[in-house]
Scaffold this motif. Structure first.
Motif, PDB file in Angstrom:
ATOM      1  N   ASP A  39     155.194-107.890  74.502  1.00 60.27           N
ATOM      2  CA  ASP A  39     154.855-108.669  73.321  1.00 60.27           C
ATOM      3  C   ASP A  39     156.138-109.308  72.782  1.00 60.27           C
ATOM      4  O   ASP A  39     157.191-108.673  72.746  1.00 60.27           O
ATOM      5  CB  ASP A  39     154.205-107.760  72.273  1.00 60.27           C
ATOM      6  N   GLU A  43     149.372-105.387  65.502  1.00 57.00           N
ATOM      7  CA  GLU A  43     148.308-104.900  66.379  1.00 57.00           C
ATOM      8  C   GLU A  43     148.716-103.576  67.006  1.00 57.00           C
ATOM      9  O   GLU A  43     149.884-103.184  66.983  1.00 57.00           O
ATOM     10  CB  GLU A  43     147.976-105.947  67.449  1.00 57.00           C
ATOM     11  N   GLU A  61     151.958-103.001  69.162  1.00 57.54           N
ATOM     12  CA  GLU A  61     153.171-103.694  68.760  1.00 57.54           C
ATOM     13  C   GLU A  61     154.157-102.776  68.034  1.00 57.54           C
ATOM     14  O   GLU A  61     154.414-102.944  66.834  1.00 57.54           O
ATOM     15  CB  GLU A  61     152.803-104.936  67.940  1.00 57.54           C
TER      16      GLU A  61
HETATM   17 NA    NA Z   1     150.268-109.376  70.885  1.00 53.37          NA
END
Ligand code: NA
Ligand code: DGP
Ligand code: NA
Length: 213
Positions: free
Chosen positions: A19, A152, A155
């Motif tokens: 990410d 999220e 993360e």
């Molecule tokens: Na993401």
């Protein structure tokens, strides 16, 4: 003179990485680049949150629902399977697909939770194998510094560190490792070269293959 080559097809190009590695903006840049050259090209992403399976995944990622680790793994996989026939049709019709995340995310994120890697790969067997996997390599700490972790489920730095280790075990000959700490423009330049090579090879009839081969 051969008019039209029946084996000519679009390329399946996948971008992977942690990410905040910059994948999503590089995908758009690749899309514009190939469109500008007159190629037929589409940008896809997994999870595809628009389907009913995708909505279950989205609820899970935003912590609105809680699912067993194996269950969510199979939903992510189902989300790729529900798009498989469309993916094959598009490629065979000559459209190149730039795909933001694919099976490697599936295996890396679930095995990072401690699920056996072979178990993770099993439901992915038979999906189309990418012509090229572009891995945007960034240290988890650097990615975290970029900010914009959206809150999220995955993360968090600690988990992203595990994901990075799991990605390492998935590298094969279709992978190109790109240093994602470079400037956006330098990353873009490298990606364009690799992708154009693949588009050309697929136009000339490079055969499609299946995961995991
Ligand atoms: Na993401
Ligand atoms: P994105 O929409 O690219 O930000 O992806 C959402 C999050 O879901 C991100 O943290 C990566 C993770 N993810 C993507 N694909 C899969 C998958 O197949 N399995 C699991 N467990 N996680 C995934
Ligand atoms: Na993303």
């Amino acid at each position: 003179l051969r008019i039209g080559n029946i084996d000519s097809r679009g390329a399946l190009v996948v971008l992977e990485g942690l990410d905040r590695c910059g994948k999503t903006s590089q995908c758009s840049r690749l899309l514009s680049y190939l469109e500008g050259l007159g190629h037929s090209v589409e940008l896809w992403r997994f999870p595809d949150r628009t389907t009913s399976v995708g909505q279950m995944i989205s609820a899970y990622l935003s912590n609105e629902s809680h699912l067993d680790d194996h269950t969510i793994h199979l939903l992510f996989s189902a989300n790729r399977w529900e798009k498989r026939s469309m993916m094959e049709a598009k490629l065979k019709a000559g459209t190149t697909l730039i795909v933001d995340r694919y099976s490697y995310s599936g295996v890396a994120f679930s095995s990072a939770k401690g699920i056996d890697i072979e178990w993770c790969k099993a439901p992915e067997i038979g999906l189309l194998a990418p012509d090229s996997v572009l891995y945007l390599d960034i240290p988890p700490e650097k990615a975290a510094e970029r900010g914009g972790y959206g809150g999220e489920r995955y993360e968090h730095l600690e988990f992203q560190r595990k994901v990075a280790q799991c990605y390492q075990m998935l590298r094969d000959s279709s992978w190109k490792i790109i240093d994602a700490c470079q400037s956006i423009e330098d990353v873009e330049k490298q990606l364009k070269e690799i992708v154009l090579d693949q588009v050309t090879a697929c136009k000339k009839g490079k055969p499609l293959s299946l995961l995991w081969s």
